[in-house]
Design an enzyme around this catalytic site. Structure first.
Site, PDB file in Angstrom:
ATOM      1  N   SER A 121      -8.242 -40.808 -42.796  1.00 37.54           N
ATOM      2  CA  SER A 121      -8.161 -42.192 -43.298  1.00 37.54           C
ATOM      3  C   SER A 121      -8.630 -42.243 -44.751  1.00 37.54           C
ATOM      4  O   SER A 121      -8.083 -42.986 -45.570  1.00 37.54           O
ATOM      5  CB  SER A 121      -9.035 -43.116 -42.442  1.00 37.54           C
ATOM      6  OG  SER A 121      -8.591 -43.115 -41.110  1.00 37.54           O
TER       7      SER A 121
ATOM      8  N   HIS B 166      -4.526 -39.905 -35.622  1.00 37.55           N
ATOM      9  CA  HIS B 166      -5.156 -40.675 -34.546  1.00 37.55           C
ATOM     10  C   HIS B 166      -4.137 -40.979 -33.440  1.00 37.55           C
ATOM     11  O   HIS B 166      -4.432 -40.843 -32.253  1.00 37.55           O
ATOM     12  CB  HIS B 166      -5.674 -42.022 -35.071  1.00 37.55           C
ATOM     13  CG  HIS B 166      -6.786 -41.936 -36.063  1.00 37.55           C
ATOM     14  ND1 HIS B 166      -6.770 -42.604 -37.267  1.00 37.55           N
ATOM     15  CD2 HIS B 166      -7.975 -41.266 -36.028  1.00 37.55           C
ATOM     16  CE1 HIS B 166      -7.896 -42.372 -37.926  1.00 37.55           C
ATOM     17  NE2 HIS B 166      -8.635 -41.550 -37.197  1.00 37.55           N
TER      18      HIS B 166
END
Ligand code: PNS
Length: 160
Positions: free
Chosen positions: A128, A17
């Site tokens: 994640s 990210h």
């Protein structure tokens, strides 16, 4: 002013990210990282915790701000006075879903375009979900998430 929104769950923010945030922030005047308050999912971190972690890891990038949002991404983008949605593509497996989202968003608002950035190869396998799984079984996540996030994930998992 060229303004973009990078929407996502960020539960938690990963190096993948961060790479997309850094590179897209270079392309626009302002980048707003939109953290979704998703009532359909039970995230590991509250939206406040996710926003705080993102603020901490992006504080040195002057044209980035982090905000929570709920509802449709296109509505949030409009509310931010932005014209672009930024999304990262890790592999072909991401493509179908991302294409579907981009078309859906574009059909809802023709003034908003999705910009896809290919994730840096060294982070292309990180998600994640994988980070949480590795941490859950006591694995080392220092290569996947920023240092400040490592401790928070471990703490959260200990609490569970
Ligand atoms: O990090 P994620 O979970 O891959 O991000 C997905 C996200 C938040 C971009 C997507 O679920 C989204 O935009 N949700 C908000 C609701 C919405 O706008 N849905 C229509 C797009 S298909």
């Amino acid at each position: 002013m060229r303004r973009a929104v990078y929407p996502g769950s960020f539960d938690p923010v990963t190096f993948g990210h961060l790479d997309i945030i850094e590179r897209s922030a270079n392309l626009v005047d302002e980048l707003i990282v939109g953290v979704l308050i998703n009532h359909a999912k039970t995230p590991l971190f509250s939206v406040e915790e996710r926003v705080k972690m993102l603020q901490e890891v992006t504080h040195e990038i002057s044209n980035v701000r982090v905000e929570a949002f709920s509802g449709l991404s296109v509505d949030f983008v409009k509310q931010c006075n932005a014209n672009f949605i930024v999304r990262g593509l890790r592999a072909t497996t991401d493509f179908e879903y991302e294409l579907q989202m981009a078309h859906t968003n574009r059909s809802m608002n023709q003034t908003i375009d999705t910009l896809f950035l290919t994730t840096n190869l060294k982070y292309a396998y990180i998600s994640s979900t994988i980070v949480k799984e590795v941490a859950f079984y006591g694995g080392d996540i220092t290569h996947f998430v920023p240092e400040v996030v490592v401790g928070r994930v471990q703490e959260k998992i200990r609490e569970k």
